[in-house]
Write an enzyme that holds these catalytic residues in place. Structure first.
Site, PDB file in Angstrom:
ATOM      1  N   HIS A  53      68.919  26.139 -27.117  1.00  0.00           N
ATOM      2  CA  HIS A  53      69.064  24.716 -27.396  1.00  0.00           C
ATOM      3  C   HIS A  53      68.445  24.477 -28.770  1.00  0.00           C
ATOM      4  O   HIS A  53      67.650  25.293 -29.262  1.00  0.00           O
ATOM      5  CB  HIS A  53      68.338  23.887 -26.347  1.00  0.00           C
ATOM      6  CG  HIS A  53      68.962  23.955 -24.995  1.00  0.00           C
ATOM      7  ND1 HIS A  53      68.619  23.084 -23.985  1.00  0.00           N
ATOM      8  CD2 HIS A  53      69.902  24.782 -24.465  1.00  0.00           C
ATOM      9  CE1 HIS A  53      69.316  23.364 -22.907  1.00  0.00           C
ATOM     10  NE2 HIS A  53      70.098  24.395 -23.168  1.00  0.00           N
ATOM     11  N   GLU A  55      66.112  22.504 -29.801  1.00  0.00           N
ATOM     12  CA  GLU A  55      64.656  22.425 -29.793  1.00  0.00           C
ATOM     13  C   GLU A  55      64.031  23.813 -29.666  1.00  0.00           C
ATOM     14  O   GLU A  55      63.062  24.138 -30.357  1.00  0.00           O
ATOM     15  CB  GLU A  55      64.177  21.530 -28.637  1.00  0.00           C
ATOM     16  CG  GLU A  55      64.714  20.115 -28.697  1.00  0.00           C
ATOM     17  CD  GLU A  55      66.041  19.912 -27.974  1.00  0.00           C
ATOM     18  OE1 GLU A  55      66.380  18.744 -27.703  1.00  0.00           O
ATOM     19  OE2 GLU A  55      66.754  20.904 -27.669  1.00  0.00           O
ATOM     20  N   SER A  80      67.927  13.626 -26.391  1.00  0.00           N
ATOM     21  CA  SER A  80      66.794  13.714 -25.472  1.00  0.00           C
ATOM     22  C   SER A  80      66.666  15.142 -24.936  1.00  0.00           C
ATOM     23  O   SER A  80      67.633  15.705 -24.430  1.00  0.00           O
ATOM     24  CB  SER A  80      67.030  12.721 -24.329  1.00  0.00           C
ATOM     25  OG  SER A  80      65.926  12.642 -23.483  1.00  0.00           O
ATOM     26  N   CYS A  82      65.990  18.491 -22.761  1.00  0.00           N
ATOM     27  CA  CYS A  82      66.113  18.878 -21.355  1.00  0.00           C
ATOM     28  C   CYS A  82      64.757  19.342 -20.811  1.00  0.00           C
ATOM     29  O   CYS A  82      63.791  19.479 -21.565  1.00  0.00           O
ATOM     30  CB  CYS A  82      67.138  19.998 -21.225  1.00  0.00           C
ATOM     31  SG  CYS A  82      66.525  21.591 -21.804  1.00  0.00           S
ATOM     32  N   CYS A  85      63.372  22.534 -22.725  1.00  0.00           N
ATOM     33  CA  CYS A  85      62.842  22.245 -24.055  1.00  0.00           C
ATOM     34  C   CYS A  85      61.571  21.408 -23.967  1.00  0.00           C
ATOM     35  O   CYS A  85      60.617  21.633 -24.722  1.00  0.00           O
ATOM     36  CB  CYS A  85      63.903  21.552 -24.891  1.00  0.00           C
ATOM     37  SG  CYS A  85      65.359  22.599 -25.182  1.00  0.00           S
TER      38      CYS A  85
END
Length: 156
Positions: A53, A55, A80, A82, A85
């Protein structure tokens, strides 16, 4: 332009990079002492990854920082984060996460807040529009990603 706007703009550049590579347009930057120390973007499709991801990519690209460095960082992400992350943010004691927008997809913001992470949501329409355009043009890709984590929530 505020610093938050500037750094979110840089995260959006990462999201665009992912999109240009054929991936999901989510981007992130990790900032320490008002300087970007790493960048990342979603690489799930490009790398056939289950972990990359935006992040996670940004945190990984920062290398192995020490505690004193992490506690001076802010993570900027276009969507936003998950639970995975958010867990990495908590694990590495990153005290603040700035989110571009959370109306298309709500992540684990309460998990962050419950662990004393400051969460700021900018409601940046650039993030929302980039993601919604991708989801509309690639519904099968997004649905496939959601199905892998057992999430059938639709993008708003």
């Amino acid at each position: 332009m505020t610093l938050d706007d500037y750094f979110m703009g840089e995260a959006i550049k990462e999201a665009q990079k992912s999109l240009d590579e054929g991936g999901i347009p989510i981007g992130a930057v990790l900032v320490k002492d008002s300087e970007i120390i790493s960048r990342g973007h979603n690489r799930l499709i490009q790398n056939d990854s289950v972990l990359l991801h935006a992040e996670m990519d940004a945190i990984e690209n920062a290398g192995r920082l020490n505690y004193e460095d992490y506690i001076k960082c802010t993570l900027y992400t276009t969507l936003s984060p998950c639970p995975m992350c958010s867990g990495a943010v908590i694990l590495y004691n990153i005290p603040k996460v700035v989110i571009g927008e959370n109306t298309t997809l709500m992540g684990a913001e309460n998990l962050l807040r419950c662990n004393d992470v400051e969460v700021v949501v900018l409601n940046d329409l650039r993030c929302r529009d980039l993601f919604l355009k991708f989801a509309a043009n690639n519904p099968e890709v997004w649905d496939d990603e959601l199905s892998k984590v057992g999430n059938t929530t639709e993008v708003k």
